[in-house]
Motif scaffolding. Structure first.
Motif, PDB file in Angstrom:
ATOM      1  N   UNK A 226     -60.884 -25.128 -41.422  1.00 23.91           N
ATOM      2  CA  UNK A 226     -62.058 -25.024 -40.576  1.00 23.91           C
ATOM      3  C   UNK A 226     -62.041 -26.094 -39.496  1.00 23.91           C
ATOM      4  N   UNK A 227     -62.763 -25.803 -38.424  1.00 22.32           N
ATOM      5  CA  UNK A 227     -63.034 -26.775 -37.374  1.00 22.32           C
ATOM      6  C   UNK A 227     -64.535 -27.023 -37.397  1.00 22.32           C
ATOM      7  N   UNK A 228     -64.927 -28.295 -37.429  1.00 27.13           N
ATOM      8  CA  UNK A 228     -66.348 -28.628 -37.464  1.00 27.13           C
ATOM      9  C   UNK A 228     -66.684 -29.493 -36.260  1.00 27.13           C
ATOM     10  N   UNK A 229     -67.572 -28.994 -35.421  1.00 24.03           N
ATOM     11  CA  UNK A 229     -67.991 -29.711 -34.221  1.00 24.03           C
ATOM     12  C   UNK A 229     -69.358 -30.346 -34.461  1.00 24.03           C
ATOM     13  N   UNK A 230     -69.499 -31.616 -34.067  1.00 24.50           N
ATOM     14  CA  UNK A 230     -70.733 -32.357 -34.302  1.00 24.50           C
ATOM     15  C   UNK A 230     -71.217 -32.999 -33.012  1.00 24.50           C
ATOM     16  N   UNK A 231     -72.514 -32.924 -32.754  1.00 18.18           N
ATOM     17  CA  UNK A 231     -73.134 -33.685 -31.666  1.00 18.18           C
ATOM     18  C   UNK A 231     -74.115 -34.657 -32.305  1.00 18.18           C
ATOM     19  N   UNK A 232     -74.018 -35.923 -31.904  1.00 12.75           N
ATOM     20  CA  UNK A 232     -74.818 -36.979 -32.519  1.00 12.75           C
ATOM     21  C   UNK A 232     -75.591 -37.725 -31.440  1.00 12.75           C
ATOM     22  N   UNK A 233     -76.904 -37.800 -31.590  1.00 14.89           N
ATOM     23  CA  UNK A 233     -77.771 -38.538 -30.682  1.00 14.89           C
ATOM     24  C   UNK A 233     -78.385 -39.678 -31.476  1.00 14.89           C
ATOM     25  N   UNK A 234     -77.794 -40.878 -31.336  1.00 11.79           N
ATOM     26  CA  UNK A 234     -78.186 -42.010 -32.171  1.00 11.79           C
ATOM     27  C   UNK A 234     -78.494 -43.215 -31.304  1.00 11.79           C
ATOM     28  N   UNK A 235     -79.750 -43.578 -31.222  1.00  8.36           N
ATOM     29  CA  UNK A 235     -80.137 -44.733 -30.429  1.00  8.36           C
ATOM     30  C   UNK A 235     -79.786 -44.541 -28.966  1.00  8.36           C
ATOM     31  N   UNK A 236     -78.970 -45.460 -28.423  1.00  9.06           N
ATOM     32  CA  UNK A 236     -78.589 -45.375 -27.013  1.00  9.06           C
ATOM     33  C   UNK A 236     -77.407 -44.450 -26.777  1.00  9.06           C
ATOM     34  N   UNK A 237     -76.743 -44.029 -27.851  1.00 10.97           N
ATOM     35  CA  UNK A 237     -75.506 -43.254 -27.711  1.00 10.97           C
ATOM     36  C   UNK A 237     -75.713 -41.772 -28.011  1.00 10.97           C
ATOM     37  N   UNK A 238     -75.032 -40.954 -27.215  1.00 10.65           N
ATOM     38  CA  UNK A 238     -74.979 -39.521 -27.491  1.00 10.65           C
ATOM     39  C   UNK A 238     -73.526 -39.099 -27.361  1.00 10.65           C
ATOM     40  N   UNK A 239     -72.944 -38.583 -28.460  1.00 16.76           N
ATOM     41  CA  UNK A 239     -71.526 -38.246 -28.408  1.00 16.76           C
ATOM     42  C   UNK A 239     -71.242 -36.937 -29.136  1.00 16.76           C
ATOM     43  N   UNK A 240     -70.069 -36.387 -28.821  1.00 27.78           N
ATOM     44  CA  UNK A 240     -69.585 -35.146 -29.422  1.00 27.78           C
ATOM     45  C   UNK A 240     -68.240 -35.437 -30.071  1.00 27.78           C
ATOM     46  N   UNK A 241     -68.031 -34.907 -31.247  1.00 26.77           N
ATOM     47  CA  UNK A 241     -66.735 -35.039 -31.909  1.00 26.77           C
ATOM     48  C   UNK A 241     -66.458 -33.773 -32.701  1.00 26.77           C
ATOM     49  N   UNK A 242     -65.198 -33.534 -33.012  1.00 28.69           N
ATOM     50  CA  UNK A 242     -64.879 -32.418 -33.895  1.00 28.69           C
ATOM     51  C   UNK A 242     -63.727 -32.809 -34.805  1.00 28.69           C
ATOM     52  N   UNK A 243     -63.745 -32.240 -35.985  1.00 35.04           N
ATOM     53  CA  UNK A 243     -62.706 -32.497 -36.976  1.00 35.04           C
ATOM     54  C   UNK A 243     -62.150 -31.173 -37.464  1.00 35.04           C
ATOM     55  N   UNK A 244     -60.943 -31.225 -38.007  1.00 35.01           N
ATOM     56  CA  UNK A 244     -60.314 -30.033 -38.582  1.00 35.01           C
ATOM     57  C   UNK A 244     -59.764 -30.388 -39.945  1.00 35.01           C
ATOM     58  N   UNK A 245     -59.669 -29.378 -40.804  1.00 32.21           N
ATOM     59  CA  UNK A 245     -59.124 -29.627 -42.131  1.00 32.21           C
ATOM     60  C   UNK A 245     -57.629 -29.897 -42.051  1.00 32.21           C
ATOM     61  N   UNK A 246     -57.079 -30.448 -43.117  1.00 33.99           N
ATOM     62  CA  UNK A 246     -55.721 -30.989 -43.074  1.00 33.99           C
ATOM     63  C   UNK A 246     -54.661 -29.966 -42.701  1.00 33.99           C
ATOM     64  N   UNK A 247     -54.819 -28.732 -43.138  1.00 34.55           N
ATOM     65  CA  UNK A 247     -53.748 -27.757 -42.896  1.00 34.55           C
ATOM     66  C   UNK A 247     -54.045 -26.837 -41.722  1.00 34.55           C
ATOM     67  N   UNK A 248     -54.922 -27.282 -40.822  1.00 35.46           N
ATOM     68  CA  UNK A 248     -55.227 -26.475 -39.646  1.00 35.46           C
ATOM     69  C   UNK A 248     -54.079 -26.528 -38.649  1.00 35.46           C
ATOM     70  N   UNK A 249     -53.988 -25.503 -37.813  1.00 33.83           N
ATOM     71  CA  UNK A 249     -53.044 -25.532 -36.708  1.00 33.83           C
ATOM     72  C   UNK A 249     -53.471 -26.615 -35.718  1.00 33.83           C
ATOM     73  N   UNK A 250     -52.528 -27.065 -34.870  1.00 34.23           N
ATOM     74  CA  UNK A 250     -52.844 -28.058 -33.861  1.00 34.23           C
ATOM     75  C   UNK A 250     -53.928 -27.532 -32.936  1.00 34.23           C
ATOM     76  N   UNK A 251     -54.891 -28.369 -32.599  1.00 34.14           N
ATOM     77  CA  UNK A 251     -55.975 -27.945 -31.733  1.00 34.14           C
ATOM     78  C   UNK A 251     -56.322 -29.049 -30.745  1.00 34.14           C
ATOM     79  N   UNK A 252     -56.766 -28.649 -29.554  1.00 35.01           N
ATOM     80  CA  UNK A 252     -57.203 -29.603 -28.543  1.00 35.01           C
ATOM     81  C   UNK A 252     -58.208 -28.923 -27.628  1.00 35.01           C
TER      82      UNK A 252
END
Length: 605
Positions: A226-252
């Motif tokens: 799976x690919x999991x995309x997260x948006x986090x709004x914490x205090x002064x910072x707002x960022x986006x990140x995503x993670x993939x499980x260990x056996x996922x194909x290469x992604x960008x």
């Protein structure tokens, strides 16, 4: 993340380094390559052209054969030019400095640290990290992306309500310097939406966020990852990140020089017997207008469909064709699309059940091995024999949508053939209650929208000539041309668009409305060109006997035909102003324009 390490060093030096660390005593020179511990990424010098006249310090995938896929460039606007040669070194003050043999410094990281002993290490997620002897990270490439976001990278959209990071596209396919297109948070509301820019002008609005502190979405990429995309709004910072499980194909995720923001995985346009399509894979048409793959129409991701959708439009996926609409693959089973030895397309699940298939009526081996399927840039998915003959195509089997150049066969030998069937709901691709086809009693004269088997709305009566059509201007320089063609035993409808026109489609939605739609790049939404029914009184039978819906009024209303007046007992019906008298000559009156009579009783016909 599992990788198969394929080490292909493209420089001529016979003593190439392949460590993952840079120290004060061990600089990086031309011909050296640092490879991450797991073999996933490489850091070194590259030239994007065959001339090798300009050299850049960059990071690329180490385990993918073929041309390098660059994910980060240090000196993208300040290349080192031949005959000068580059060196990347760590100074006594633990700074990271790129210099050339002429003594110039094209790029540097200066942190004003005290003491020697700093190291730079290339991590296996593609992050180049500068560390002090005590392990403290003073700088990392993940905080300074160029055109690409990798898994685990924290893309800082805004800090204290001001735009922080920005992706900047390459100037061209072989030119890493900063191009015209970029991607960042909207300066007026950086924690609400993401925007692609053409220089300083908004080009495409990508996402409007919910405003929650943490939000995200899960996307299946293959049968077990799976690919999991997260948006986090914490205090002064707002960022986006995503993670993939260990056996996922290469992604960008990257912005290319044309201004398109692409999420990359398998992106060929062809399917072969040796290369099936599995969950997480997509076929992308050569012009990148359409994609074919597996999708879930709801956020639950419990049911999966094989479909075709617009690839290059932002926002929610616009699906134009679905194979297994009434037979979804449900979790935990996973889908696979293959081509058989008898040149059929087969969609199956991991339990061995055939969910959907084409029938080519070709015996195994009669066309030889090598049948393949290709997704054309028109949105047509075509199955072809090795000699190029079309065996089957999705354009002959529409679901709820017609695309330009699709030939919609309304009738053959005076019998209804083609039928559009609406989705059951906004998030339910299964066959709904509404359909659109030729009128079974006269398929060459008019088209009907049916609610079940009951007429719901009908088109204008066609004139019966061999070829008829209409032209619609959609902007100052482009047109949509609709045609109804009656040739021999066939009667079909199609439309074409001029080259400069945005994406255009005709679809029957789940409410029973047929709409012609064109994409509006300013509003980033679909614009309605025309629709039926246009108003309540345009619904079949709404206006009653001897009446019609006058669509020319500002508010369409039911009106009586000439020679008729409203029935006092029932205003929706009309009655004759004068009774017919036997023996007195009567005549027909020509109605102005295409005015379909709503109801005509047999006794008054």
């Amino acid at each position: 993340m599992r990788y198969i390490a394929i080490f292909i060093l493209l420089f001529s030096s016979s003593s190439c380094k392949s460590h993952d660390q840079l120290t004060h005593a061990k600089p990086l020179t031309i011909g050296d390559v640092f490879i991450s511990n797991g073999g996933g990424f490489a850091l070194g010098f590259f030239s994007p052209t065959s001339s090798n006249a300009s050299l850049y310090l960059g990071i690329w995938y180490n385990n993918i054969p073929g041309p390098r896929t660059i994910v980060w460039v240090a000196n993208q606007d300040n290349p080192i030019l031949a005959p000068s040669s580059p060196v990347l070194a760590i100074t006594n003050s633990s700074d990271l400095v790129l210099s050339d043999s002429q003594g110039h410094t094209p790029w540097a990281v200066k942190k004003n640290s005290t003491g020697a002993g700093g190291t730079a290490v290339l991590l296996d997620e593609g992050n180049l990290v500068l560390r002090l002897p005590n392990g403290k990270i003073t700088w990392q490439s993940f905080d300074h992306p160029t055109d690409t976001v990798l898994p685990k990278m924290r893309f800082l959209v805004s800090y204290k309500a001001k735009v922080a990071m920005r992706l900047v596209a390459w100037k061209g396919p072989d030119d890493p310097s900063s191009g015209d297109f970029s991607c960042s948070g909207d300066p007026s509301s950086p924690d609400l939406q993401f925007v692609t820019w053409n220089k300083t002008e908004p080009y495409c609005r990508l996402t409007v966020w919910s405003g929650k502190s943490v939000s995200g979405g899960t996307y299946l990429t293959n049968t077990s990852s799976v690919l999991y995309q997260t948006t986090v709004n914490s205090g002064d910072e707002f960022y986006v990140t995503y993670t993939i499980s260990d056996n996922s194909t290469l992604m960008r995720l990257m912005i290319d020089y044309t201004g398109k923001l692409n999420s990359s995985c398998k992106s060929d346009d062809q399917l072969t017997q040796a290369k099936p399509l599995t969950q997480g894979d997509i076929l992308i048409s050569k012009g990148a207008d359409f994609a074919l793959g597996f999708f879930s129409a709801s956020s639950s991701n419990n049911s999966f469909y094989l479909g075709i959708w617009y690839h290059n439009l932002p926002g929610s996926r616009t699906v134009v064709w679905t194979a297994n609409r009434d037979n979804p693959i449900t979790t935990p089973s996973s889908p696979m699309l293959t081509i058989t030895n008898s040149s059929d397309l087969v969609l199956s699940d991991s339990e061995g059940r055939n969910i959907w298939m084409t029938t080519s009526n070709i015996t195994a081996g009669s066309v030889g091995a090598g049948a393949y399927a290709v997704l054309l840039n028109s949105g047509n998915f075509v199955l072809r024999s090795p000699n190029g003959r079309d065996i089957w195509q999705s354009f002959d089997h529409p679901t709820d949508t017609l695309l330009p150049t699709m030939r919609f066969l309304v009738s053959y030998k005076a019998k209804v053939v083609g039928r559009l069937v609406a989705w059951k709901g906004q998030d339910d691709p299964s066959s709904g209650d509404f359909s659109c086809s030729g009128d079974p009693s006269s398929p060459t004269l008019q088209r009907l929208i049916l609610h079940g088997t009951v007429p719901y709305c009908r088109s204008n009566v066609l004139n019966g000539v061999s070829v008829s059509g209409g032209t619609y201007l959609s902007n100052t320089s482009s047109i949509v041309y609709e045609m109804a063609i009656n040739v021999g035993d066939e009667f079909y409808f199609m439309f074409t668009v001029s080259d400069g026109l945005p994406a255009t489609r005709l679809m029957l939605d789940y409410t029973g409305t047929v709409r012609s739609l064109s994409w509006n790049y300013q509003l980033l939404s679909w614009k309605v060109i025309s629709e039926r029914p246009k108003a309540s009184c345009d619904i079949y039978g709404w206006c009653g006997s001897f009446s019609y819906c006058d669509l020319t009024d500002t508010i369409p209303t039911c009106k009586c035909l000439d020679g008729f007046e409203p029935d006092n007992l029932n205003f929706s019906n009309c009655r004759r102003t004068q009774e017919l008298k036997c023996g007195k000559q009567s005549k027909f009156v020509t109605l102005p324009g295409p005015v379909p009579v709503q109801k005509l009783t047999q006794q008054d016909a």
